[in-house]
Design a protein around this motif. Structure first.
Motif, PDB file in Angstrom:
ATOM      1  N   ASP A   1       0.719  -0.905   0.184  1.00  0.00           N
ATOM      2  CA  ASP A   1       0.385  -0.368  -0.166  1.00  0.00           C
ATOM      3  C   ASP A   1       0.804   1.407   0.485  1.00  0.00           C
ATOM      4  O   ASP A   1       1.220   2.169   1.083  1.00  0.00           O
ATOM      5  CB  ASP A   1      -0.689  -0.316   0.915  1.00  0.00           C
ATOM      6  CG  ASP A   1      -2.306   1.065   1.001  1.00  0.00           C
ATOM      7  OD1 ASP A   1      -2.306   1.793  -0.078  1.00  0.00           O
ATOM      8  OD2 ASP A   1      -2.322   1.741   1.828  1.00  0.00           O
ATOM      9  N   VAL A   2       1.383   1.466  -1.344  1.00  0.00           N
ATOM     10  CA  VAL A   2       1.922   2.949  -1.439  1.00  0.00           C
ATOM     11  C   VAL A   2       1.617   3.987  -0.549  1.00  0.00           C
ATOM     12  O   VAL A   2       2.002   5.425  -0.145  1.00  0.00           O
ATOM     13  CB  VAL A   2       2.960   2.918  -2.911  1.00  0.00           C
ATOM     14  CG1 VAL A   2       3.259   3.767  -3.161  1.00  0.00           C
ATOM     15  CG2 VAL A   2       2.967   2.011  -3.470  1.00  0.00           C
ATOM     16  N   ASP A   3      -0.010   3.967  -1.098  1.00  0.00           N
ATOM     17  CA  ASP A   3      -0.600   5.059  -1.310  1.00  0.00           C
ATOM     18  C   ASP A   3      -0.447   5.529   0.669  1.00  0.00           C
ATOM     19  O   ASP A   3      -1.472   6.385   1.374  1.00  0.00           O
ATOM     20  CB  ASP A   3      -1.835   5.965  -1.367  1.00  0.00           C
ATOM     21  CG  ASP A   3      -1.107   6.362  -2.832  1.00  0.00           C
ATOM     22  OD1 ASP A   3      -0.762   6.868  -3.021  1.00  0.00           O
ATOM     23  OD2 ASP A   3      -1.587   5.550  -3.571  1.00  0.00           O
ATOM     24  N   GLY A   4      -0.549   3.858   1.472  1.00  0.00           N
ATOM     25  CA  GLY A   4      -1.182   4.490   2.489  1.00  0.00           C
ATOM     26  C   GLY A   4       0.212   4.721   3.260  1.00  0.00           C
ATOM     27  O   GLY A   4       0.069   3.885   4.999  1.00  0.00           O
ATOM     28  N   ALA A   5       1.661   4.629   3.051  1.00  0.00           N
ATOM     29  CA  ALA A   5       3.034   4.803   4.073  1.00  0.00           C
ATOM     30  C   ALA A   5       2.866   5.982   4.208  1.00  0.00           C
ATOM     31  O   ALA A   5       2.077   6.789   3.838  1.00  0.00           O
ATOM     32  CB  ALA A   5       3.915   4.874   2.658  1.00  0.00           C
ATOM     33  N   LEU A   6       3.591   6.359   5.402  1.00  0.00           N
ATOM     34  CA  LEU A   6       3.543   6.885   6.479  1.00  0.00           C
ATOM     35  C   LEU A   6       4.889   7.860   6.129  1.00  0.00           C
ATOM     36  O   LEU A   6       6.481   7.378   5.406  1.00  0.00           O
ATOM     37  CB  LEU A   6       4.268   7.426   8.026  1.00  0.00           C
ATOM     38  CG  LEU A   6       2.751   5.991   8.425  1.00  0.00           C
ATOM     39  CD1 LEU A   6       3.293   5.523  10.128  1.00  0.00           C
ATOM     40  CD2 LEU A   6       1.362   7.048   8.478  1.00  0.00           C
ATOM     41  N   ILE A   7       5.028   8.908   6.059  1.00  0.00           N
ATOM     42  CA  ILE A   7       6.847   9.835   5.626  1.00  0.00           C
ATOM     43  C   ILE A   7       7.467   9.567   6.620  1.00  0.00           C
ATOM     44  O   ILE A   7       7.508   9.520   8.083  1.00  0.00           O
ATOM     45  CB  ILE A   7       5.825  11.871   5.432  1.00  0.00           C
ATOM     46  CG1 ILE A   7       5.135  12.149   5.175  1.00  0.00           C
ATOM     47  CG2 ILE A   7       7.299  12.452   5.625  1.00  0.00           C
ATOM     48  CD1 ILE A   7       5.387  11.920   3.191  1.00  0.00           C
ATOM     49  N   GLY A   8       8.561   9.283   5.623  1.00  0.00           N
ATOM     50  CA  GLY A   8       9.897   8.921   7.083  1.00  0.00           C
ATOM     51  C   GLY A   8       9.539   6.865   6.577  1.00  0.00           C
ATOM     52  O   GLY A   8      10.402   7.047   7.766  1.00  0.00           O
ATOM     53  N   GLU A   9       9.092   6.900   6.780  1.00  0.00           N
ATOM     54  CA  GLU A   9       9.032   5.203   7.275  1.00  0.00           C
ATOM     55  C   GLU A   9       9.460   4.894   5.852  1.00  0.00           C
ATOM     56  O   GLU A   9      10.303   5.000   4.961  1.00  0.00           O
ATOM     57  CB  GLU A   9       7.405   4.326   6.912  1.00  0.00           C
ATOM     58  CG  GLU A   9       7.143   4.223   4.972  1.00  0.00           C
ATOM     59  CD  GLU A   9       6.128   3.341   5.641  1.00  0.00           C
ATOM     60  OE1 GLU A   9       6.183   2.343   4.930  1.00  0.00           O
ATOM     61  OE2 GLU A   9       5.092   4.016   6.283  1.00  0.00           O
TER      62      GLU A   9
END
Length: 222
Positions: free
Chosen positions: A102-110
């Motif tokens: 889920d690329v678009d569920g990724a958190l900024i900085g993960e």
């Protein structure tokens, strides 16, 4: 399905796409394997973080915080259904086409371990006129923005080799809860999200300053 890289994609400059007649490297094609590294600053750096890939317009693209661009195959398939045509791997100009992630569920900085590299989610893709010209769809920027699932720009934390079929492992996630779509909404007019993203200090210096300017322009004087 386990998260993996479906294809790795690179582009070389070509004419006939960009609306002003200039070259662009948005036409990315699959290759067997790529080397990734930190390309350095946007101005004066190497452009793309993918060896053999080009970034032509370096005013708004490339550099350490946009070293690699990832899009989920599932998102390309969703758009293919909406548009009534197949979208090939690399169809959004992405370097990594993923599956099961889920690329678009990724958190900024993960951070992701991919092949022998480590990549960090740095921010969303902002659609531009070149992207619209490449897609050739009426109202494309508006439609893409309304969808709000942009894929993710990635920084290269540890250089390495990535091959189609490599597993993607999420090795760390921050606690701030700000996703890629949250950051995208912040850049595209959501003032509440803009304040939230700025307060969390999750962006790189250039993007943080850009968002501050956008928020200042949209905030009525007190």
């Amino acid at each position: 399905m386990d998260a993996r890289v479906r294809s790795v994609n690179v582009g070389r400059p070509r004419a006939g796409i960009e609306p002003r007649g200039r070259d662009t490297a948005i036409d990315k094609r699959p290759v067997a394997t790529v080397e990734v590294r930190d390309p350095g600053p946007r101005k004066g750096g190497l452009g793309s973080g993918v060896v053999g890939d080009d970034v032509v317009s370096r005013k708004h693209h490339g550099g350490s915080r946009q070293a690699v661009y990832a899009v989920a195959r599932e998102e390309l398939d969703w758009w293919g259904g909406e548009l009534g045509r197949d979208l090939a791997d690399g169809g959004f100009g992405e370097n990594l086409t993923t599956e099961g992630l889920d690329v678009d569920g990724a958190l900024i900085g993960e951070r992701w371990s991919v092949g022998s590299a480590v990549l960090e989610v740095a921010g969303p893709r902002i659609p531009c006129a070149t992207f619209a010209a490449w897609m050739g769809e009426r109202g494309w920027v508006r439609r893409f923005t309304e969808r709000g699932r942009t894929g993710a720009y990635l920084a290269v934390v540890e250089p390495g080799t990535i091959t189609g079929g490599d597993a993607v492992e999420v090795v760390s996630r921050p606690t701030h809860g700000i996703t890629v779509p949250d950051a995208f909404r912040a850049f595209t007019g959501d003032l509440e999200q803009a304040r939230r993203v700025l307060d969390a200090h999750v962006l790189g210096d250039v993007d943080h300053a850009d968002l501050e300017r956008r928020l200042a322009r949209r905030t009525p004087p007190s």
